[in-house]
Every structure is written in structure tokens, then in C-alpha cells.
Design a protein around this motif. Structure first.
Motif, short mmCIF file in Angstrom:
data_model
loop_
_atom_site.label_atom_id
_atom_site.label_comp_id
_atom_site.label_asym_id
_atom_site.label_seq_id
_atom_site.Cartn_x
_atom_site.Cartn_y
_atom_site.Cartn_z
N ALA A 179 0.82 -1.22 0.00
CA ALA A 179 0.00 0.00 0.00
C ALA A 179 0.85 1.27 0.00
N GLY A 180 2.18 1.11 0.10
CA GLY A 180 3.07 2.27 0.08
C GLY A 180 3.16 3.01 1.41
N ILE A 181 2.64 2.42 2.46
CA ILE A 181 2.65 3.07 3.77
C ILE A 181 4.04 3.00 4.40
N ILE A 182 4.70 1.86 4.25
CA ILE A 182 6.08 1.71 4.73
C ILE A 182 6.91 1.07 3.63
N ASP A 183 8.22 1.30 3.67
CA ASP A 183 9.11 0.74 2.67
C ASP A 183 10.18 -0.09 3.38
N VAL A 184 9.84 -1.31 3.70
CA VAL A 184 10.73 -2.19 4.46
C VAL A 184 10.59 -3.61 3.94
N ASP A 185 11.50 -4.48 4.37
CA ASP A 185 11.37 -5.90 4.09
C ASP A 185 10.52 -6.53 5.19
N PRO A 186 9.37 -7.11 4.86
CA PRO A 186 8.45 -7.64 5.88
C PRO A 186 9.12 -8.61 6.86
N MET A 187 9.93 -9.53 6.33
CA MET A 187 10.57 -10.51 7.20
C MET A 187 11.52 -9.83 8.19
N SER A 188 12.25 -8.83 7.71
CA SER A 188 13.19 -8.10 8.58
C SER A 188 12.45 -7.39 9.71
N VAL A 189 11.30 -6.82 9.38
CA VAL A 189 10.52 -6.12 10.41
C VAL A 189 10.01 -7.10 11.46
N VAL A 190 9.52 -8.25 11.01
CA VAL A 190 9.00 -9.25 11.95
C VAL A 190 10.10 -9.73 12.89
N ILE A 191 11.29 -9.98 12.34
CA ILE A 191 12.41 -10.41 13.17
C ILE A 191 12.86 -9.29 14.11
N SER A 192 12.89 -8.06 13.59
CA SER A 192 13.31 -6.91 14.41
C SER A 192 12.33 -6.65 15.56
N ALA A 193 11.09 -7.09 15.40
CA ALA A 193 10.07 -6.86 16.42
C ALA A 193 10.14 -7.87 17.56
N ILE A 194 10.90 -8.95 17.39
CA ILE A 194 10.97 -10.00 18.41
C ILE A 194 11.39 -9.47 19.78
N PRO A 195 12.47 -8.65 19.87
CA PRO A 195 12.85 -8.14 21.20
C PRO A 195 11.81 -7.23 21.84
N PHE A 196 10.89 -6.71 21.01
CA PHE A 196 9.86 -5.80 21.52
C PHE A 196 8.54 -6.51 21.84
N GLN A 197 8.52 -7.82 21.72
CA GLN A 197 7.33 -8.57 22.15
C GLN A 197 7.44 -8.77 23.67
N LEU A 198 7.36 -7.66 24.36
CA LEU A 198 7.65 -7.64 25.79
C LEU A 198 6.72 -8.53 26.60
N TYR A 199 5.44 -8.49 26.27
CA TYR A 199 4.49 -9.27 27.07
C TYR A 199 4.77 -10.76 26.94
N GLY A 200 4.98 -11.23 25.71
CA GLY A 200 5.24 -12.65 25.50
C GLY A 200 6.51 -13.11 26.19
N ILE A 201 7.57 -12.30 26.07
CA ILE A 201 8.84 -12.64 26.70
C ILE A 201 8.70 -12.69 28.21
N LEU A 202 8.05 -11.67 28.77
CA LEU A 202 7.86 -11.62 30.23
C LEU A 202 6.99 -12.76 30.73
N SER A 203 5.97 -13.11 29.96
CA SER A 203 5.08 -14.21 30.36
C SER A 203 5.84 -15.52 30.46
N ILE A 204 6.67 -15.80 29.46
CA ILE A 204 7.44 -17.04 29.45
C ILE A 204 8.45 -17.06 30.60
N LEU A 205 9.13 -15.94 30.81
CA LEU A 205 10.09 -15.85 31.91
C LEU A 205 9.41 -16.00 33.26
N LEU A 206 8.22 -15.39 33.40
CA LEU A 206 7.50 -15.44 34.66
C LEU A 206 7.07 -16.86 35.01
N VAL A 207 6.74 -17.65 33.98
CA VAL A 207 6.38 -19.04 34.23
C VAL A 207 7.53 -19.76 34.92
N GLY A 208 8.75 -19.53 34.42
CA GLY A 208 9.92 -20.14 35.05
C GLY A 208 10.08 -19.71 36.50
#
Length: 464
Positions: A179-208
Motif C-alpha cells: 500500500a506504500g505506507i512503509i518501505d521495508v522488508d516484511p521478514m526483517s521487520v518481523v524479526i526486528s520486532a521479536i525483542p519488543f514482544q515484551l508481554y510474551g517474553i515476560l510471560s514465558i520468563l515469569l512461568v519459570g
């Protein structure tokens, strides 16, 4: 239908009734009727709500998931009736002493939930079925089992991009690129977003943390007393006295379990033309369960464990045990569809407009959490928020990976703790506990992760 505050009325009614009446079936049915009335008035079509229940079966994914749950009921029953579960417990605790304590039993469920990241549904079922007898053996509460399986399966499925959820995210981001809204590689963005999935990361760590600090001790003490015979067996429980002289043997559980896992992966590879990431997940779990039940029956009969007629009775009984929870799942799917027609997600998302750029990530997370809790779906929340939040973030100069991480984090919150989420219902079903008991037990930890994630998004909003 025009988006308005009326769209959240059925959601509020359902959530309130779920906790007040402690009956998710009544709550969902009431929500369906309320949503149907609102749609009837606005469209002039009658019985929209009640018709939505049978229309669930017109959706391939929903129909296959429902049938899968029934077959999992049969699967759980036959591996217990065959002596497989008892044999597995003896093997891990008395013969090999692999699992020696409460912590060991919980770590097994935890690690299985993390490593089975290809599909959240399969993760819940396999880790739950494999771990439940050990939880009972060491008097660990079933609520804790539901918490561990639910809090690992949903977050890890979104954290690892090499699965169906990852493919879904890439496609959604690709739509924004097209749609021309962003100009990025989709896969790169998804991978770059992994460290920012804070809730998921915290949930898994909290289980431990919960596993090693044993915060469920009070609940487990109550469960120990109930395990002596005071506990009432749920309608969908597989706990029964089986007829016949069955010799406990771990193979009777391990072989069917390996078959279930293997068949799901093979079918996803076949339907994806060699690429498991492009495979049909719904076909995998549905056809895989059928194949597993057929081959398991042949194996049991060939080994002399049971006869054909008896095995068929086991299968039918197992399906019947899970019928009540399966009906709740049907209502959950119907309610989710009605909420979508009402535009509840879009209405909740609209409150995040016109905010300071630094507050955008935390606002998106909070809105996503509200949406996913109200609708009970992570994928649906992601699908609604990406077309709204990504353009807003691009216009305001907010980090796209941070924004995507906030979207996913908010979406996962509701998917793994809403009483109307299919993941919540399935986790409760496999652990054989009431849905509301699971939600209440899990909620303090979910809210802890949510608060910490909110603070994290607030900080990142100012520094990135």
C-alpha cells in the motif's frame, strides 16, 4: 453497522456473567443473544445471534478445530484406558527417575510448551497430555498445568517467526508495504520486532519464576486434599475406573503421542508443498488426530491390549467426555464472529488516535490487550490493529518494529487469559479444570507481565 459504544455491551455482559455466574456457557450464550439483538435491530435480519452458532461450522478452521477437540478427548481417553499414562508415570518416576519432584513435572510442561512452537494448539495438547499424569503424581495443581501450557504456547507461537503466526505477520506487513505506507522488508521487520514482544517474553520468563518459587502452594495444598477422593470429576474428565486387566506400559502413550506430533508436521509439510511454514495448520491438527486414532487402534488391537469393539467404545466415550467443553468452543467462535460484525475491535482501536508519539507504543499495547481480551483472539486483534497502528506509527515517526511488538504483545494478552479465548478453553480442557478457575489462577501473573510490559513500552516510546 456504524461503530458505537453499543458494540462493547455484549462483551461486557459476557465477561461479567462469566465471573459472576462462574459458567462460561451461560455467559457466552447470553453474549451471543445480546449481540444478535443489536445486529437484528440494525440490519432488520432476525435471529442473527442464534444463527451464528450453526454458521460456525461453515468456517473450515473453526469446524476442524472443533472436531480436533473431540478427537483429542478420544485420544486422551484411549491412552489412559490402555495403561499408557500409568506406564509413562512409572517410567519417568520409578524406573528412570527422570522426573523426581514437583519442579521436574512442571519443567517438563514448560519445556514442551516452548519447544513445540510451530503451532500453539498442538503445543497445548501435547505438553498438557504428557505432563498431566505427572502433575497428579506429585500433587501439583491442575490449574498450574493450565497456566504453564497456556502461558508458553501462545507467546512462543508469536515470538518464533518460522511458523504459521510468522507467515501471517509477514503477509500483514507485506500488505502495508504494497500500500506504500512503509518501505521495508516484511521478514526483517518481523524479526526486528521479536525483542519488543515484551508481554510474551515476560510471560514465558515469569512461568519459570513461578515454577521455582512455587507461588501456587496454597492452591496445590487444596488439590492434595481433593486428590484423596473429595474432588468431583468434571463432566469432560477422562478419570474413570477402566474395566479389564490392563498392564501399564509407557509405549502405549509414547507411540500414539509421537504419531500425533509426527502426523501434524508431515501433513503441514505436504499441504505446504514441502514448506512447513506454508502448510495448512487446521488440516494438520484435524487429519493428524484422525490418523493417530486409527493407527493407535490398530496398534492396540495388534498388541492384544484391547478388541475392536472395546476400542471404539473408548473413542466414543472420550469424545463424549469433551462434548461440554467443545460446545463452549463453538459458542466462543460464534461470539467472536458476532463481535467482529459489531465492529467492537475497531471501536476500541479508535481510542488510540491523536496521541503523543512517545505514548503510541504503550497505547497500542493497552488497546490491543483490551481488544484481545474482549474478542478472545490474537490473530483477529493483530489483523485489526496492523492496518490502523502501522500507518499511524509511520506518520508520527514511531519505530515500526516497536509498534509491531506492541501490537503482538497486546494481542497475546487476551489470547492466553480471556475466558472466551480458544487457547484458554483448550488449556482448561486438557488440564481438566473449570475455565474460570484457570482464568482466575492465571490472571495475577498475566497482569504482572502486562504492567511490566506497559512500563517497557512507555520507556521505549521515549528513547527509540
Amino acid at each position: 453497522m456504524e461503530i458505537s459504544w453499543l458494540s462493547i455491551v455484549p462483551v461486557l455482559l459476557t465477561v461479567i456473567l462469566a465471573f459472576a455466574a462462574k459458567n462460561v456457557f451461560i455467559a457466552l450464550l447470553s453474549g451471543i443473544i445480546a449481540a444478535g439483538i443489536i445486529l437484528d435491530v440494525n440490519t432488520g435480519i432476525v435471529f442473527t445471534g442464534l444463527n451464528s452458532i450453526y454458521q460456525v461450522f461453515q468456517d473450515d478452521w473453526a469446524a476442524k478445530s472443533i472436531l480436533f477437540c473431540l478427537m483429542i478427548g478420544a485420544f486422551v481417553y484411549v491412552i489412559e484406558a490402555s495403561g499408557g499414562v500409568h506406564g509413562m508415570v512409572e517410567y519417568l518416576t520409578e524406573k528412570r527417575k527422570v522426573v523426581k519432584s514437583k519442579i521436574g513435572a512442571q519443567l517438563l510442561a514448560y519445556l514442551l510448551g516452548i519447544f513445540l512452537f510451530i503451532d500453539a494448539t498442538s503445543s497445548i495438547v501435547i505438553s498438557g497430555v504428557a505432563s498431566r499424569p505427572l502433575f497428579d503424581r506429585f500433587d501439583v495443581s491442575r490449574e498450574k498445568l493450565a497456566y504453564i501450557t497456556d502461558s508458553t504456547s501462545s507467546p512462543i507461537a508469536w515470538l518464533i517467526p518460522f511458523n504459521a503466526a510468522g507467515a501471517f505477520l509477514i503477509a500483514m506487513i507485506g500488505g502495508q508495504v504494497s500500500a506504500g505506507i512503509i518501505d521495508v522488508d516484511p521478514m526483517s521487520v518481523v524479526i526486528s520486532a521479536i525483542p519488543f514482544q515484551l508481554y510474551g517474553i515476560l510471560s514465558i520468563l515469569l512461568v519459570g519464576v513461578v515454577i521455582f518459587t512455587d507461588k501456587h502452594r496454597k492452591k496445590e495444598t487444596q488439590w492434595v486434599k481433593l486428590n484423596t477422593g473429595e474432588r468431583e470429576v468434571e463432566d469432560y474428565s477422562s478419570e474413570e475406573i477402566f474395566e479389564g486387566d490392563i498392564t501399564p506400559n509407557a509405549k502405549n502413550m509414547l507411540i500414539p503421542l509421537a504419531l500425533l506430533v509426527g502426523s501434524i508436521f508431515v501433513i503441514m509439510i505436504i499441504t505446504g508443498d514441502g514448506n512447513i511454514l506454508k502448510g495448512d495448520g487446521s488440516a494438520g491438527i484435524y487429519i493428524g488426530a484422525i490418523i493417530t486414532l486409527i493407527v493407535t487402534g490398530i496398534y492396540y488391537i495388534a498388541q492384544g491390549i484391547t478388541k475392536t469393539e472395546t476400542y471404539m467404545k473408548w473413542v466414543m466415550k472420550g469424545m463424549g467426555n469433551y462434548l461440554g467443553v467443545t460446545m463452549i468452543l463453538v459458542l466462543a467462535f460464534a461470539f467472536s464472529d458476532l463481535v467482529s460484525q459489531l465492529g467492537t475491535g475497531e471501536f476500541i482501536a479508535s481510542i488510540s488516535s491523536n496521541v503523543n508519539p512517545a505514548f503510541v507504543p504503550v497505547m497500542i499495547f493497552i488497546v490491543g490487550a483490551m481488544m484481545s481480551f474482549a474478542t478472545g483472539t490474537s490473530a483477529g486483534t493483530v489483523a485489526v490493529l496492523i492496518p490502523i497502528a502501522i500507518p499511524m506509527a509511520a506518520a508520527l515517526g514511531v519505530s515500526i518494529p516497536l509498534t509491531l511488538g506492541a501490537i503482538i504483545s497486546g494481542s497475546v494478552f487476551g489470547d492466553h487469559c480471556s475466558p472466551i479465548s480458544d487457547s484458554t478453553i483448550l488449556s482448561s480442557m486438557i488440564a481438566e479444570v473449570h475455565v474460570i478457575d484457570h482464568v482466575k489462577t492465571q490472571m495475577p501473573y498475566a497482569l504482572t507481565s502486562a504492567v511490566l510490559a506497559s512500563l517497557g513500552f512507555l520507556v521505549f516510546g521515549f528513547i527509540i
